[in-house]
Scaffold this motif. Structure first.
Motif, PDB file in Angstrom:
ATOM      1  N   THR A   1       0.832  -1.206   0.000  1.00  0.00           N
ATOM      2  CA  THR A   1       0.000   0.000   0.000  1.00  0.00           C
ATOM      3  C   THR A   1       0.867   1.257   0.000  1.00  0.00           C
ATOM      4  O   THR A   1       0.558   2.233  -0.689  1.00  0.00           O
ATOM      5  CB  THR A   1      -0.917   0.009   1.233  1.00  0.00           C
ATOM      6  N   ALA A   2       1.953   1.234   0.771  1.00  0.00           N
ATOM      7  CA  ALA A   2       2.881   2.371   0.777  1.00  0.00           C
ATOM      8  C   ALA A   2       3.431   2.620  -0.616  1.00  0.00           C
ATOM      9  O   ALA A   2       3.600   3.771  -1.037  1.00  0.00           O
ATOM     10  CB  ALA A   2       4.021   2.106   1.761  1.00  0.00           C
ATOM     11  N   ALA A   3       3.690   1.552  -1.355  1.00  0.00           N
ATOM     12  CA  ALA A   3       4.203   1.686  -2.722  1.00  0.00           C
ATOM     13  C   ALA A   3       3.163   2.330  -3.632  1.00  0.00           C
ATOM     14  O   ALA A   3       3.502   3.160  -4.490  1.00  0.00           O
ATOM     15  CB  ALA A   3       4.602   0.318  -3.260  1.00  0.00           C
ATOM     16  N   ILE A   4       1.885   1.967  -3.445  1.00  0.00           N
ATOM     17  CA  ILE A   4       0.813   2.559  -4.250  1.00  0.00           C
ATOM     18  C   ILE A   4       0.710   4.060  -3.980  1.00  0.00           C
ATOM     19  O   ILE A   4       0.601   4.877  -4.906  1.00  0.00           O
ATOM     20  CB  ILE A   4      -0.536   1.866  -3.938  1.00  0.00           C
ATOM     21  N   ILE A   5       0.750   4.433  -2.695  1.00  0.00           N
ATOM     22  CA  ILE A   5       0.649   5.848  -2.322  1.00  0.00           C
ATOM     23  C   ILE A   5       1.853   6.637  -2.810  1.00  0.00           C
ATOM     24  O   ILE A   5       1.720   7.743  -3.357  1.00  0.00           O
ATOM     25  CB  ILE A   5       0.503   5.984  -0.791  1.00  0.00           C
ATOM     26  N   THR A   6       3.053   6.076  -2.636  1.00  0.00           N
ATOM     27  CA  THR A   6       4.268   6.758  -3.077  1.00  0.00           C
ATOM     28  C   THR A   6       4.259   6.974  -4.585  1.00  0.00           C
ATOM     29  O   THR A   6       4.619   8.052  -5.075  1.00  0.00           O
ATOM     30  CB  THR A   6       5.505   5.943  -2.666  1.00  0.00           C
ATOM     31  N   SER A   7       3.836   5.971  -5.327  1.00  0.00           N
ATOM     32  CA  SER A   7       3.755   6.104  -6.783  1.00  0.00           C
ATOM     33  C   SER A   7       2.744   7.168  -7.183  1.00  0.00           C
ATOM     34  O   SER A   7       2.977   7.957  -8.101  1.00  0.00           O
ATOM     35  CB  SER A   7       3.373   4.753  -7.405  1.00  0.00           C
ATOM     36  N   PHE A   8       1.625   7.222  -6.464  1.00  0.00           N
ATOM     37  CA  PHE A   8       0.584   8.213  -6.749  1.00  0.00           C
ATOM     38  C   PHE A   8       1.091   9.628  -6.479  1.00  0.00           C
ATOM     39  O   PHE A   8       0.839  10.554  -7.262  1.00  0.00           O
ATOM     40  CB  PHE A   8      -0.641   7.916  -5.886  1.00  0.00           C
ATOM     41  N   MET A   9       1.821   9.793  -5.385  1.00  0.00           N
ATOM     42  CA  MET A   9       2.327  11.107  -5.016  1.00  0.00           C
ATOM     43  C   MET A   9       3.432  11.576  -5.951  1.00  0.00           C
ATOM     44  O   MET A   9       3.482  12.743  -6.347  1.00  0.00           O
ATOM     45  CB  MET A   9       2.852  11.084  -3.582  1.00  0.00           C
ATOM     46  N   LYS A  10       4.343  10.679  -6.293  1.00  0.00           N
ATOM     47  CA  LYS A  10       5.527  11.051  -7.069  1.00  0.00           C
ATOM     48  C   LYS A  10       5.360  10.749  -8.565  1.00  0.00           C
ATOM     49  O   LYS A  10       5.329  11.649  -9.391  1.00  0.00           O
ATOM     50  CB  LYS A  10       6.746  10.319  -6.521  1.00  0.00           C
ATOM     51  N   GLY A  11       5.253   9.467  -8.900  1.00  0.00           N
ATOM     52  CA  GLY A  11       5.215   9.072 -10.302  1.00  0.00           C
ATOM     53  C   GLY A  11       4.001   9.570 -11.053  1.00  0.00           C
ATOM     54  O   GLY A  11       4.098   9.978 -12.218  1.00  0.00           O
ATOM     55  N   GLU A  12       2.827   9.553 -10.391  1.00  0.00           N
ATOM     56  CA  GLU A  12       1.596   9.966 -11.064  1.00  0.00           C
ATOM     57  C   GLU A  12       1.281  11.440 -10.856  1.00  0.00           C
ATOM     58  O   GLU A  12       0.277  11.939 -11.357  1.00  0.00           O
ATOM     59  CB  GLU A  12       0.433   9.089 -10.587  1.00  0.00           C
ATOM     60  N   GLY A  13       2.105  12.139 -10.082  1.00  0.00           N
ATOM     61  CA  GLY A  13       2.072  13.602 -10.041  1.00  0.00           C
ATOM     62  C   GLY A  13       0.981  14.253  -9.225  1.00  0.00           C
ATOM     63  O   GLY A  13       0.631  15.416  -9.473  1.00  0.00           O
ATOM     64  N   PHE A  14       0.431  13.570  -8.211  1.00  0.00           N
ATOM     65  CA  PHE A  14      -0.613  14.200  -7.408  1.00  0.00           C
ATOM     66  C   PHE A  14      -0.097  15.452  -6.700  1.00  0.00           C
ATOM     67  O   PHE A  14      -0.805  16.454  -6.594  1.00  0.00           O
ATOM     68  CB  PHE A  14      -1.178  13.212  -6.391  1.00  0.00           C
ATOM     69  N   LEU A  15       1.135  15.397  -6.230  1.00  0.00           N
ATOM     70  CA  LEU A  15       1.714  16.551  -5.550  1.00  0.00           C
ATOM     71  C   LEU A  15       1.788  17.754  -6.489  1.00  0.00           C
ATOM     72  O   LEU A  15       1.382  18.870  -6.126  1.00  0.00           O
ATOM     73  CB  LEU A  15       3.108  16.202  -5.025  1.00  0.00           C
ATOM     74  N   ASN A  16       2.290  17.562  -7.693  1.00  0.00           N
ATOM     75  CA  ASN A  16       2.369  18.655  -8.666  1.00  0.00           C
ATOM     76  C   ASN A  16       0.977  19.161  -9.046  1.00  0.00           C
ATOM     77  O   ASN A  16       0.769  20.355  -9.264  1.00  0.00           O
ATOM     78  CB  ASN A  16       3.109  18.199  -9.916  1.00  0.00           C
ATOM     79  N   PHE A  17       0.028  18.250  -9.132  1.00  0.00           N
ATOM     80  CA  PHE A  17      -1.349  18.592  -9.461  1.00  0.00           C
ATOM     81  C   PHE A  17      -1.913  19.555  -8.416  1.00  0.00           C
ATOM     82  O   PHE A  17      -2.545  20.563  -8.752  1.00  0.00           O
ATOM     83  CB  PHE A  17      -2.168  17.302  -9.523  1.00  0.00           C
ATOM     84  N   TYR A  18      -1.660  19.258  -7.145  1.00  0.00           N
ATOM     85  CA  TYR A  18      -2.130  20.105  -6.053  1.00  0.00           C
ATOM     86  C   TYR A  18      -1.427  21.456  -6.076  1.00  0.00           C
ATOM     87  O   TYR A  18      -2.068  22.505  -5.935  1.00  0.00           O
ATOM     88  CB  TYR A  18      -1.873  19.395  -4.718  1.00  0.00           C
ATOM     89  N   ILE A  19      -0.106  21.445  -6.243  1.00  0.00           N
ATOM     90  CA  ILE A  19       0.659  22.692  -6.230  1.00  0.00           C
ATOM     91  C   ILE A  19       0.259  23.595  -7.390  1.00  0.00           C
ATOM     92  O   ILE A  19       0.194  24.825  -7.252  1.00  0.00           O
ATOM     93  CB  ILE A  19       2.169  22.386  -6.261  1.00  0.00           C
ATOM     94  N   ALA A  20      -0.045  23.012  -8.544  1.00  0.00           N
ATOM     95  CA  ALA A  20      -0.489  23.805  -9.697  1.00  0.00           C
ATOM     96  C   ALA A  20      -1.780  24.546  -9.364  1.00  0.00           C
ATOM     97  O   ALA A  20      -1.926  25.735  -9.670  1.00  0.00           O
ATOM     98  CB  ALA A  20      -0.698  22.896 -10.907  1.00  0.00           C
ATOM     99  N   ALA A  21      -2.722  23.869  -8.726  1.00  0.00           N
ATOM    100  CA  ALA A  21      -3.973  24.511  -8.328  1.00  0.00           C
ATOM    101  C   ALA A  21      -3.725  25.582  -7.274  1.00  0.00           C
ATOM    102  O   ALA A  21      -4.313  26.674  -7.321  1.00  0.00           O
ATOM    103  CB  ALA A  21      -4.943  23.452  -7.790  1.00  0.00           C
ATOM    104  N   LEU A  22      -2.841  25.290  -6.329  1.00  0.00           N
ATOM    105  CA  LEU A  22      -2.522  26.217  -5.244  1.00  0.00           C
ATOM    106  C   LEU A  22      -1.963  27.531  -5.778  1.00  0.00           C
ATOM    107  O   LEU A  22      -2.458  28.616  -5.453  1.00  0.00           O
ATOM    108  CB  LEU A  22      -1.524  25.572  -4.292  1.00  0.00           C
ATOM    109  N   ILE A  23      -0.939  27.445  -6.591  1.00  0.00           N
ATOM    110  CA  ILE A  23      -0.263  28.643  -7.077  1.00  0.00           C
ATOM    111  C   ILE A  23      -1.181  29.459  -7.984  1.00  0.00           C
ATOM    112  O   ILE A  23      -1.347  30.676  -7.810  1.00  0.00           O
ATOM    113  CB  ILE A  23       1.036  28.267  -7.814  1.00  0.00           C
ATOM    114  N   THR A  24      -1.784  28.802  -8.963  1.00  0.00           N
ATOM    115  CA  THR A  24      -2.624  29.520  -9.924  1.00  0.00           C
ATOM    116  C   THR A  24      -3.838  30.148  -9.249  1.00  0.00           C
ATOM    117  O   THR A  24      -4.136  31.326  -9.445  1.00  0.00           O
ATOM    118  CB  THR A  24      -3.092  28.568 -11.037  1.00  0.00           C
ATOM    119  N   GLY A  25      -4.541  29.359  -8.438  1.00  0.00           N
ATOM    120  CA  GLY A  25      -5.758  29.862  -7.817  1.00  0.00           C
ATOM    121  C   GLY A  25      -5.527  30.943  -6.787  1.00  0.00           C
ATOM    122  O   GLY A  25      -6.281  31.916  -6.721  1.00  0.00           O
TER     123      GLY A  25
END
Length: 433
Positions: A97-121
């Protein structure tokens, strides 16, 4: 009284997590957590999203109800990060499960997705006039506080044997960076790229500084309020500018929230993020910094119709409201080492955190005085509200200082000041590394 009225009142009083009543939330939790332990949790966002949202809602609620933690250490966000990190360290969350979450945060870009909304909005959602006025008069005070905090912490780090550069990058900059999501997290990414280090390792050093910096900022807010009562010449009693009333623009009413509005906001946020990545191919700055500059330029020049700016702001509001606790749990799992956090707590580390806050207060008070601000109000808004954990930190600091009327200026510190720190960091890296 009719049955429908009674049912309506009971529904309003029902305890909820993530906005959902317990009679629905508990079964969903059982299903998702059960799937995790059975090894049936789907890979990718389909498995990561519900688990992160459920864990985030629970840990966030615990943090916001825990005495001392909720008042001085950031409440829910801190518990979400450290709670999730503890789950990993003690094997509560399976490795798969940790591997799934880590991949989602890093490889699949959830963190960047959130930061993009944060900065622009956050930038497009501001008043254009307020942004321009802040740049001309208020931002120099922020710069003065940041410069003093960084220099003083670096010198103290050298004196104590911690190291000038390490004290600046791992303590002063994260504290002055505007919280977790807008500060420590993207800073760890920027540092990791520049130093060829794992951002998780760097974030583990930054998170304790941000949390403790938030606590110290709240305490200092109360102390500055008391100082202002004893030294009346230093205080405007809630008025920032000397000889003039504080000019505060009221927030305009946003356009109605619809599915189409969110779709437009999503497209603007992600497009600006990609534009920053494209610029990074030609300019030696981090994509985050270039994204911030491009959004700020678009806002200042007025090239985007207000309707679309509001769409971006509404999209950010949607992301922040629904996904922030989930993001923080993901940070705890993918970016935070509990062992590294525990080892960071040394007397030297604590002294450097206090030094950073003192530097911010002194710098903003002095520069603020030069720009016609009251020293106490300048130190609180441009100093302490830069060093706390964003929106919730602003409320806590201003409440402790009894100056809630200065919230618009605190928000400038959290929004624009935090963005400024990301840009400044890219230049500091080129100087020191």
């Amino acid at each position: 009284m009719s049955t429908s009225v009674i049912d309506s009142k009971l529904n309003k009083e029902a305890f909820k997590l993530a906005g959902i009543e317990m009679k629905f939330f508990i079964p969903m939790t059982i299903v998702v957590v059960g799937a995790m332990y059975m090894g049936a949790l789907p890979k990718g966002m389909l498995g990561a999203f519900p688990l992160l949202m459920i864990m985030g809602a629970i840990l966030n609620e615990i943090g916001n109800r825990t005495p001392i933690v909720k008042d001085y250490f950031g409440g829910g966000p801190i518990v979400a990060i450290f709670g999730a990190a503890a789950f990993i360290s003690y094997g509560v969350i399976p490795e798969s499960t940790a591997a799934i979450i880590t991949s989602f945060m890093k490889g699949e870009g959830f963190l960047n997705f959130y930061i993009a909304a944060l900065i622009t909005g956050s930038i497009l959602g501001m008043s254009r006039d307020l942004l321009i006025k802040a740049s001309l008069r208020y931002l120099p005070v922020i710069v003065g506080g940041v410069a003093c905090a960084i220099l003083l912490t670096g010198v103290m780090g050298s004196v104590l044997g911690y190291g000038f550069t390490q004290a600046v990058f791992y303590i002063a900059v994260p504290i002055m960076g505007g919280g977790m999501g807008a500060g420590a997290v993207p800073l760890a990414q920027i540092f990791g790229d520049a130093m060829q280090k794992d951002p998780a390792e760097l974030l583990s050093l930054m998170v304790p500084a941000v949390a403790l910096g938030n606590a110290v900022a709240i305490v200092m807010g109360g102390l500055l309020n008391k100082l202002g009562k004893k030294r009346s010449e230093l205080s405007g009693e809630g008025k920032l500018l000397k000889g003039a009333e504080v000019e505060v623009e009221t927030e305009e009413e946003f356009i109605p929230l619809t599915a189409e509005v969110l779709g437009k906001g999503l497209l603007f946020a992600t497009s600006f993020f990609i534009f920053g990545s494209v610029l990074a191919k030609f300019i030696a700055l981090h994509p985050y910094a270039l994204m911030i500059l491009s959004v700020a330029a678009a806002k200042a020049l007025g090239v985007i119709p207000r309707e679309y700016e509001q769409c971006a702001a509404q999209w950010f509001g949607f992301i922040m409201k629904n996904f922030t606790p989930a993001l923080l749990v993901g940070i705890g799992v993918a970016y935070t080492s509990l062992d590294a956090v525990i080892s960071a707590f040394t007397p030297t580390y604590l002294i450097l955190i206090l030094t950073t806050l003192i530097g911010a207060v002194v710098g903003c008070a002095v520069v603020g005085h030069l720009f016609g601000f009251y020293a106490i109000e300048g130190a609180i808004t441009a100093g302490l509200c830069m060093a706390n954990m964003g929106g919730t930190g602003d409320v806590a600091v201003l409440s402790a200082a009894n100056r809630m009327s200065l919230m618009p200026f605190a928000q400038i510190s959290s929004r624009i000041g935090g963005a400024f720190m990301l840009i400044l960091t890219t230049f500091l890296i080129r100087v020191f590394l």
